[in-house]
Write a protein that holds these residues in place. Structure first.
Motif, PDB file in Angstrom:
ATOM      1  N   THR A  53       0.819  -1.220   0.000  1.00  0.00           N
ATOM      2  CA  THR A  53       0.000   0.000   0.000  1.00  0.00           C
ATOM      3  C   THR A  53       0.851   1.267   0.000  1.00  0.00           C
ATOM      4  N   GLY A  54       2.169   1.086  -0.106  1.00  0.00           N
ATOM      5  CA  GLY A  54       3.046   2.238  -0.224  1.00  0.00           C
ATOM      6  C   GLY A  54       3.812   2.615   1.027  1.00  0.00           C
ATOM      7  N   ALA A  55       3.635   1.868   2.112  1.00  0.00           N
ATOM      8  CA  ALA A  55       4.392   2.159   3.331  1.00  0.00           C
ATOM      9  C   ALA A  55       5.866   1.840   3.098  1.00  0.00           C
ATOM     10  N   SER A  56       6.712   2.646   3.650  1.00  0.00           N
ATOM     11  CA  SER A  56       8.151   2.388   3.568  1.00  0.00           C
ATOM     12  C   SER A  56       8.564   1.502   4.745  1.00  0.00           C
ATOM     13  N   ILE A  57       9.771   0.995   4.667  1.00  0.00           N
ATOM     14  CA  ILE A  57      10.305   0.212   5.780  1.00  0.00           C
ATOM     15  C   ILE A  57      10.316   1.075   7.040  1.00  0.00           C
ATOM     16  N   GLU A  58      10.685   2.322   6.912  1.00  0.00           N
ATOM     17  CA  GLU A  58      10.724   3.224   8.061  1.00  0.00           C
ATOM     18  C   GLU A  58       9.328   3.423   8.650  1.00  0.00           C
ATOM     19  N   ASP A  59       8.298   3.519   7.785  1.00  0.00           N
ATOM     20  CA  ASP A  59       6.917   3.643   8.261  1.00  0.00           C
ATOM     21  C   ASP A  59       6.517   2.418   9.095  1.00  0.00           C
ATOM     22  N   ILE A  60       6.857   1.251   8.587  1.00  0.00           N
ATOM     23  CA  ILE A  60       6.494   0.012   9.288  1.00  0.00           C
ATOM     24  C   ILE A  60       7.226  -0.071  10.616  1.00  0.00           C
ATOM     25  N   LEU A  61       8.500   0.282  10.627  1.00  0.00           N
ATOM     26  CA  LEU A  61       9.261   0.253  11.880  1.00  0.00           C
ATOM     27  C   LEU A  61       8.682   1.239  12.897  1.00  0.00           C
ATOM     28  N   ALA A  62       8.168   2.357  12.438  1.00  0.00           N
ATOM     29  CA  ALA A  62       7.548   3.329  13.349  1.00  0.00           C
ATOM     30  C   ALA A  62       6.224   2.792  13.896  1.00  0.00           C
ATOM     31  N   ASP A  63       5.454   2.087  13.051  1.00  0.00           N
ATOM     32  CA  ASP A  63       4.165   1.529  13.480  1.00  0.00           C
ATOM     33  C   ASP A  63       4.321   0.297  14.362  1.00  0.00           C
ATOM     34  N   PHE A  64       5.398  -0.445  14.147  1.00  0.00           N
ATOM     35  CA  PHE A  64       5.665  -1.674  14.902  1.00  0.00           C
ATOM     36  C   PHE A  64       7.069  -1.565  15.511  1.00  0.00           C
ATOM     37  N   PRO A  65       7.233  -0.805  16.588  1.00  0.00           N
ATOM     38  CA  PRO A  65       8.580  -0.538  17.122  1.00  0.00           C
ATOM     39  C   PRO A  65       9.330  -1.776  17.606  1.00  0.00           C
ATOM     40  N   TYR A  66       8.642  -2.884  17.788  1.00  0.00           N
ATOM     41  CA  TYR A  66       9.294  -4.120  18.231  1.00  0.00           C
ATOM     42  C   TYR A  66       9.871  -4.905  17.054  1.00  0.00           C
ATOM     43  N   LEU A  67       9.636  -4.446  15.826  1.00  0.00           N
ATOM     44  CA  LEU A  67      10.237  -5.081  14.659  1.00  0.00           C
ATOM     45  C   LEU A  67      11.596  -4.463  14.372  1.00  0.00           C
ATOM     46  N   GLU A  68      12.415  -5.225  13.686  1.00  0.00           N
ATOM     47  CA  GLU A  68      13.723  -4.755  13.252  1.00  0.00           C
ATOM     48  C   GLU A  68      13.758  -4.720  11.732  1.00  0.00           C
ATOM     49  N   ARG A  69      14.615  -3.891  11.202  1.00  0.00           N
ATOM     50  CA  ARG A  69      14.740  -3.759   9.751  1.00  0.00           C
ATOM     51  C   ARG A  69      14.935  -5.120   9.080  1.00  0.00           C
ATOM     52  N   GLU A  70      15.768  -5.958   9.656  1.00  0.00           N
ATOM     53  CA  GLU A  70      16.031  -7.280   9.080  1.00  0.00           C
ATOM     54  C   GLU A  70      14.765  -8.148   9.061  1.00  0.00           C
ATOM     55  N   ASP A  71      13.838  -7.939  10.006  1.00  0.00           N
ATOM     56  CA  ASP A  71      12.564  -8.676   9.985  1.00  0.00           C
ATOM     57  C   ASP A  71      11.805  -8.386   8.692  1.00  0.00           C
ATOM     58  N   ILE A  72      11.767  -7.127   8.322  1.00  0.00           N
ATOM     59  CA  ILE A  72      11.031  -6.719   7.122  1.00  0.00           C
ATOM     60  C   ILE A  72      11.732  -7.225   5.870  1.00  0.00           C
ATOM     61  N   LEU A  73      13.036  -7.108   5.845  1.00  0.00           N
ATOM     62  CA  LEU A  73      13.797  -7.599   4.695  1.00  0.00           C
ATOM     63  C   LEU A  73      13.628  -9.100   4.531  1.00  0.00           C
ATOM     64  N   GLU A  74      13.621  -9.836   5.634  1.00  0.00           N
ATOM     65  CA  GLU A  74      13.445 -11.280   5.541  1.00  0.00           C
ATOM     66  C   GLU A  74      12.022 -11.636   5.111  1.00  0.00           C
ATOM     67  N   ALA A  75      11.036 -10.867   5.541  1.00  0.00           N
ATOM     68  CA  ALA A  75       9.662 -11.088   5.082  1.00  0.00           C
ATOM     69  C   ALA A  75       9.586 -10.904   3.566  1.00  0.00           C
ATOM     70  N   MET A  76      10.297  -9.936   3.050  1.00  0.00           N
ATOM     71  CA  MET A  76      10.329  -9.703   1.597  1.00  0.00           C
ATOM     72  C   MET A  76      11.010 -10.870   0.877  1.00  0.00           C
ATOM     73  N   ARG A  77      12.130 -11.338   1.416  1.00  0.00           N
ATOM     74  CA  ARG A  77      12.827 -12.469   0.806  1.00  0.00           C
ATOM     75  C   ARG A  77      11.972 -13.728   0.855  1.00  0.00           C
ATOM     76  N   TYR A  78      11.296 -13.945   1.976  1.00  0.00           N
ATOM     77  CA  TYR A  78      10.439 -15.118   2.134  1.00  0.00           C
ATOM     78  C   TYR A  78       9.291 -15.073   1.122  1.00  0.00           C
ATOM     79  N   SER A  79       8.682 -13.913   0.947  1.00  0.00           N
ATOM     80  CA  SER A  79       7.586 -13.766  -0.010  1.00  0.00           C
ATOM     81  C   SER A  79       8.058 -14.031  -1.431  1.00  0.00           C
ATOM     82  N   ALA A  80       9.222 -13.526  -1.771  1.00  0.00           N
ATOM     83  CA  ALA A  80       9.780 -13.766  -3.104  1.00  0.00           C
ATOM     84  C   ALA A  80      10.053 -15.253  -3.301  1.00  0.00           C
ATOM     85  N   TRP A  81      10.583 -15.903  -2.284  1.00  0.00           N
ATOM     86  CA  TRP A  81      10.852 -17.333  -2.354  1.00  0.00           C
ATOM     87  C   TRP A  81       9.558 -18.116  -2.555  1.00  0.00           C
ATOM     88  N   LEU A  82       8.511 -17.764  -1.823  1.00  0.00           N
ATOM     89  CA  LEU A  82       7.227 -18.437  -1.984  1.00  0.00           C
ATOM     90  C   LEU A  82       6.664 -18.243  -3.386  1.00  0.00           C
TER      91      LEU A  82
END
Length: 75
Positions: A35-64
């Motif tokens: 929907t256009g959120a940036s990694i920084e937006d997501i990290l601000a909305d979910f402060p318990y997440l780490e940048r690598e969490d988002i990057l790995e979610a992207m890699r996992y989705s691509a793999w699937l």
């Protein structure tokens, strides 16, 4: 491929792939990005997440996405 940050537990979010056992699914992360959120937006909305969490979610989705063949219908 190994995904250390992606977990599957039938007792958490119905077994959907989640980030480090939390109630944040890969689908939620990808939906935010879609929907256009940036990694920084997501990290601000979910402060318990780490940048690598988002990057790995992207890699996992691509793999699937590479694992499935979809038959396209001619129109």
């Amino acid at each position: 491929m190994k995904f250390d940050r992606i977990t599957h537990n039938p007792r958490v979010m119905g077994g959907k792939p989640c980030i480090r056992g939390m109630r944040v699914t890969v689908g939620m992360i990808m939906g935010e990005l879609g929907t256009g959120a940036s990694i920084e937006d997501i990290l601000a909305d979910f402060p318990y997440l780490e940048r690598e969490d988002i990057l790995e979610a992207m890699r996992y989705s691509a793999w699937l996405a590479q694992e499935h063949e979809v038959e396209l219908l001619d129109e």
